[in-house]
Enzyme design. Sequence first.
Site, PDB file in Angstrom:
ATOM      1  N   HIS A  21      15.646 -52.291  19.690  1.00  0.00           N
ATOM      2  CA  HIS A  21      14.239 -52.437  20.783  1.00  0.00           C
ATOM      3  C   HIS A  21      13.188 -52.857  19.879  1.00  0.00           C
ATOM      4  CE1 HIS A  21      12.377 -51.624  24.701  1.00  0.00           C
ATOM      5  NE2 HIS A  21      11.352 -51.761  24.230  1.00  0.00           N
ATOM      6  N   HIS A  23      10.465 -55.691  19.473  1.00  0.00           N
ATOM      7  CA  HIS A  23       9.366 -56.520  19.778  1.00  0.00           C
ATOM      8  C   HIS A  23       8.961 -57.340  18.467  1.00  0.00           C
ATOM      9  CE1 HIS A  23       9.631 -55.653  24.118  1.00  0.00           C
ATOM     10  NE2 HIS A  23       9.611 -54.346  23.758  1.00  0.00           N
ATOM     11  N   ASN A  25       6.464 -59.267  17.987  1.00  0.00           N
ATOM     12  CA  ASN A  25       4.943 -59.199  18.003  1.00  0.00           C
ATOM     13  C   ASN A  25       4.300 -57.719  18.098  1.00  0.00           C
ATOM     14  OD1 ASN A  25       3.413 -61.915  17.770  1.00  0.00           O
ATOM     15  ND2 ASN A  25       5.152 -62.261  19.575  1.00  0.00           N
ATOM     16  N   THR A 102      11.769 -61.228  21.680  1.00  0.00           N
ATOM     17  CA  THR A 102      10.566 -61.823  21.768  1.00  0.00           C
ATOM     18  C   THR A 102      10.445 -62.725  23.097  1.00  0.00           C
ATOM     19  OG1 THR A 102       8.741 -63.090  20.559  1.00  0.00           O
ATOM     20  CG2 THR A 102      10.930 -63.918  20.305  1.00  0.00           C
ATOM     21  N   THR A 103       9.317 -62.912  23.451  1.00  0.00           N
ATOM     22  CA  THR A 103       9.078 -64.059  24.717  1.00  0.00           C
ATOM     23  C   THR A 103       8.663 -65.259  24.056  1.00  0.00           C
ATOM     24  OG1 THR A 103       8.599 -62.128  26.169  1.00  0.00           O
ATOM     25  CG2 THR A 103       8.101 -64.657  26.929  1.00  0.00           C
ATOM     26  N   PRO A 104       9.316 -66.391  24.346  1.00  0.00           N
ATOM     27  CA  PRO A 104       8.946 -67.694  23.819  1.00  0.00           C
ATOM     28  C   PRO A 104       7.512 -68.079  24.366  1.00  0.00           C
ATOM     29  CG  PRO A 104      11.093 -67.864  24.835  1.00  0.00           C
ATOM     30  CD  PRO A 104      10.760 -66.521  25.274  1.00  0.00           C
ATOM     31  N   GLY A 172       7.047 -56.844  29.201  1.00  0.00           N
ATOM     32  CA  GLY A 172       5.644 -57.241  29.457  1.00  0.00           C
ATOM     33  C   GLY A 172       4.821 -56.048  30.051  1.00  0.00           C
ATOM     34  N   HIS A 199      13.330 -53.459  30.533  1.00  0.00           N
ATOM     35  CA  HIS A 199      12.416 -52.118  30.485  1.00  0.00           C
ATOM     36  C   HIS A 199      12.135 -51.482  31.915  1.00  0.00           C
ATOM     37  CE1 HIS A 199      11.198 -54.177  26.756  1.00  0.00           C
ATOM     38  NE2 HIS A 199      10.415 -53.299  26.538  1.00  0.00           N
ATOM     39  N   GLU A 202       8.854 -46.976  33.042  1.00  0.00           N
ATOM     40  CA  GLU A 202       7.594 -46.607  31.693  1.00  0.00           C
ATOM     41  C   GLU A 202       6.567 -45.956  32.366  1.00  0.00           C
ATOM     42  OE1 GLU A 202       6.998 -48.935  28.214  1.00  0.00           O
ATOM     43  OE2 GLU A 202       7.807 -50.654  29.401  1.00  0.00           O
TER      44      GLU A 202
END
Length: 282
Positions: A21, A23, A25, A102-104, A172, A199, A202
């Site tokens: 998990h 990310h 960034n 990652t999100t493009p 996100g 996700h 949360e």
Amino acid sequence: MVTTALDLSEFCVALPKIELHAHINGSISPKTMLHLKELKKSRYPELANFEVPEQLDRISDFFKLFKFIYKLTDDEEAVSIATRNVIDEFAKDGVRYLELRTTPRRNADTGMTKESYLKAVLDVMNEPRQDDIIVRLIVSIDRRNTLEEAFEAVDLAVKFRSQNVVGIDLCGDVHQGSFEQLRPAFEKARNEGFYVTLHFNEVVENMVEAPNLLSFKPDRLGHATLLDEPTRQNIYSNAIPIEICMTSNVISKTVKTFAEHHVKDLLLENHPFVLCVSFFFK
């Protein structure tokens, strides 16, 4: 013969680990942020005063931090630097299997496209390495994306599948968007043979959509912080593995303390889970 026992921190580093998990960034260390800030401060003078906060007051503060991080990684060179450093740091921490996600992203000012962004990540990820770490990529779909953007992410995952793209993620800002709006893109991803991780729950506001997410029958869930009894029974009966991010949960204040963390419930139920970092904050 005299032997010296490792202290706990040395033992944890020496222990071979997996990380599922991470990310990209969200895993950029303060050291890398400072390096990228020096590269970017002429383009973004406001970065001169940017400092990595020592703590967050709530999870929404973490998403505000991304405004600065995205400026640090606004072109392919910076994306490559960030990705390489993230992998190197995980390898030094003893991780032997790493799934980055990652999100493009595109940036019109620098000419970076979503495809060139993803290519920069994958080119670094697939570089020959001297250490033993194995790295794979999960392409993320942001909750704020339009359905068209979500399909674009899946199409890119299909295009780059042979370069070790293994899954699709829902991620996100937990207070925005909805899974149901993006569901057709995730259905396409599954039809293309990708594993799917979501996700999940949360914050309290996410709980209302839990039945929709679980009806998709995801392969893994991220966080699963808040579970009412029907949701708990669904997850337990289907043995859906959970990516547990203890440090992330406590730092972002979705869990008050480590002592109160919901991982204890999973241990008592012998439910499958994996301990993850989620993001560096050191």
